[in-house]
Design an enzyme around this catalytic site. Sequence first.
Site, short mmCIF file in Angstrom:
data_model
loop_
_atom_site.label_atom_id
_atom_site.label_comp_id
_atom_site.label_asym_id
_atom_site.label_seq_id
_atom_site.Cartn_x
_atom_site.Cartn_y
_atom_site.Cartn_z
N ASN A 77 4.09 -2.49 -5.78
CA ASN A 77 3.29 -1.33 -6.15
C ASN A 77 4.24 -0.29 -6.73
OD1 ASN A 77 1.68 0.91 -6.35
ND2 ASN A 77 1.33 1.16 -4.15
N LYS A 102 3.57 2.45 -8.08
CA LYS A 102 3.09 3.84 -7.95
C LYS A 102 3.25 4.55 -9.30
CE LYS A 102 3.92 3.44 -3.06
NZ LYS A 102 4.18 4.07 -1.77
N HIS A 113 -5.40 2.67 -1.21
CA HIS A 113 -4.03 3.02 -0.79
C HIS A 113 -4.06 4.37 -0.09
CE1 HIS A 113 0.19 4.00 -0.80
NE2 HIS A 113 0.42 2.72 -1.00
N GLU A 132 -2.18 6.81 -0.19
CA GLU A 132 -1.90 7.97 -1.05
C GLU A 132 -3.16 8.42 -1.78
OE1 GLU A 132 1.46 6.19 -3.02
OE2 GLU A 132 2.60 6.36 -1.16
N GLU A 184 -0.83 -1.10 5.90
CA GLU A 184 0.25 -0.19 5.53
C GLU A 184 0.20 1.03 6.44
OE1 GLU A 184 1.61 -0.95 1.15
OE2 GLU A 184 0.29 0.76 1.27
N GLY A 229 7.50 4.73 2.36
CA GLY A 229 8.49 5.58 1.70
C GLY A 229 9.41 6.31 2.66
N SER A 260 8.04 0.36 3.67
CA SER A 260 9.50 0.23 3.78
C SER A 260 9.96 -1.22 3.91
CB SER A 260 10.04 1.09 4.92
OG SER A 260 9.81 2.47 4.66
P1 13P Z 1 7.44 1.67 0.26
O1 13P Z 1 7.78 0.20 0.20
O2 13P Z 1 8.17 2.47 -0.76
O3 13P Z 1 7.54 2.19 1.66
O4 13P Z 1 5.88 1.80 -0.16
C1 13P Z 1 4.95 0.98 0.46
C2 13P Z 1 3.65 1.13 -0.24
O5 13P Z 1 3.01 2.15 -0.19
C3 13P Z 1 3.18 -0.03 -1.03
O6 13P Z 1 1.86 0.14 -1.44
#
Ligand code: 13P
Length: 252
Positions: free
Chosen positions: A9, A11, A95, A97, A167, A173, A212
């Site tokens: 992903n 982002k 997601h 976010e 997740e 992150g 992560s």
């Molecule tokens: P990270 O791997 O950067 O923690 O992000 C995970 C994520 O949100 C994947 O959709």
Amino acid sequence: MRNKLIAGNWKMQGSLAENSALLQSVSAGAAILPTVSMAVMVPFPYLAQAQSILTGSRCAWGAQDVSEEPSGAFTGEVSVAMLLDMVCLYTIVGHSERRARHAETDARVAAKARAAIEGSIIPIICVGETLAEREAGHTLAVVHRQLDAVLACLGVHRLAQAVLAYEPVWAIGTGRSATPEQAQEVHAALRLRISNADWVVGAGLQILYGGSVKPSNALELMGLPDVDGALVGGASLVADDFMAIGRAAATA
Ligand code: 13P
């Protein structure tokens, strides 16, 4: 036996120039990992670039969100039909976010998943709890609530055409992934809830872990009985790291 899927992903990151090298490396890397499915979820403007570079490779591509509406006056939104035009295999929905920044409700996420499936795009449906929810002991209640909204909207049989991703918000992150015990507990609970509705769907559903994931923890996480791959954020932007996670999935 469920196949493993390693999905990146990206982002809101990338540029035409940077993506080109990354996509070429991922295309070459996926060719030598025949037992693992690989995919990248890129920003909408780069879907054409992903299609152009990845067509004919073993790496699929997809989007990070999709509208639940088929077409019309929805400024800024992108439809399932548009993703099909770009030959997307997958789209992420729900997601954390987007749930947090765009106030996406469980019902809206479920409607997006249904629209994707009805259009033959595989939704990667994200669920996960915040740190406050985990510390209050509400983890399973939260992910069950998020899953139940999807089950209510889709019915269990159409869930067979989806991928689920656990997740935990506090692991995204932050560099702090869930422990193997934490991940396995939630994955097993999600699978059990689906299996209670339909054993075959529960047994066959891919449930990815995200938060992560990196080369140093991938082998341990990918070896868990109910973890069927990873949804990878930051590490998917570094070709060597992304492919190392793919290799971990192949050996786990
Ligand atoms: P990270 O791997 O950067 O923690 O992000 C995970 C994520 O949100 C994947 O959709």
